[in-house]
Write a protein that holds these residues in place. Sequence first.
Motif, short mmCIF file in Angstrom:
data_model
loop_
_atom_site.label_atom_id
_atom_site.label_comp_id
_atom_site.label_asym_id
_atom_site.label_seq_id
_atom_site.Cartn_x
_atom_site.Cartn_y
_atom_site.Cartn_z
N ASN A 43 11.74 6.44 3.01
CA ASN A 43 11.33 5.57 4.60
C ASN A 43 11.22 5.93 5.42
O ASN A 43 11.11 6.40 5.99
N LEU A 44 9.73 5.06 5.76
CA LEU A 44 9.43 6.43 7.65
C LEU A 44 9.47 4.60 8.53
O LEU A 44 9.28 4.05 8.37
N ARG A 45 9.91 5.21 9.53
CA ARG A 45 9.92 4.53 10.80
C ARG A 45 9.56 5.39 11.88
O ARG A 45 9.96 6.41 12.24
N ILE A 46 8.74 5.01 12.24
CA ILE A 46 7.49 5.86 12.95
C ILE A 46 7.26 4.53 14.41
O ILE A 46 6.59 3.61 13.84
N VAL A 47 7.04 5.06 15.69
CA VAL A 47 6.27 4.79 17.03
C VAL A 47 5.66 5.53 17.63
O VAL A 47 6.06 6.67 17.46
N SER A 48 4.35 4.93 17.63
CA SER A 48 3.19 5.58 18.07
C SER A 48 2.44 4.44 18.92
O SER A 48 2.57 3.01 19.22
N HIS A 76 5.67 9.00 -3.93
CA HIS A 76 5.41 7.66 -4.98
C HIS A 76 5.12 6.98 -4.72
O HIS A 76 4.70 5.03 -4.61
N ALA A 77 6.50 6.28 -3.55
CA ALA A 77 6.76 5.47 -2.57
C ALA A 77 6.21 5.57 -1.28
O ALA A 77 7.69 6.56 -0.76
N LEU A 78 6.13 4.74 -0.24
CA LEU A 78 6.57 4.90 1.22
C LEU A 78 6.89 3.59 1.61
O LEU A 78 6.21 3.30 2.02
N ALA A 79 8.12 3.71 2.20
CA ALA A 79 8.29 2.17 3.14
C ALA A 79 8.35 2.80 4.21
O ALA A 79 8.52 3.73 4.52
N ILE A 80 7.02 2.01 4.88
CA ILE A 80 6.97 1.85 6.24
C ILE A 80 7.19 1.06 7.71
O ILE A 80 6.89 -0.55 7.20
N THR A 81 7.97 1.62 8.53
CA THR A 81 8.19 0.35 9.68
C THR A 81 7.32 1.26 10.40
O THR A 81 8.03 2.46 11.10
N ALA A 82 6.19 0.71 11.09
CA ALA A 82 5.33 1.50 12.57
C ALA A 82 5.22 0.01 13.68
O ALA A 82 5.06 -0.75 13.21
#
Length: 88
Positions: A43-48, A76-82
């Motif tokens: 699970n990724l949360r990234i602010v850019s 295998h799986a990447l949940a993204i909050t960008a």
Amino acid sequence: MSVIEQQIEARLRAALAPTEFTLENDSARHAGHAGAASGGHYNLRIVSSAFAGRNRVARHRLVYDALADLMQNGIHALAITALAPDEV
């Protein structure tokens, strides 16, 4: 932090210069899943500022481009909050 997690973070920091970055390894919840043997679940949360003015698909493409080979071997799986900084 695993080697793959370090690679994910290093690549995304270099490509997108995030002001916020959180990566969670969620692989333990997917043990035994048919595809899980080829890589982990994250699970990724990234602010850019790179995301400013871009829609969700374009934002995800930026992330996937930075992680291209890892998506084939390691992830295998990447949940993204960008998010852009003004969306936080």
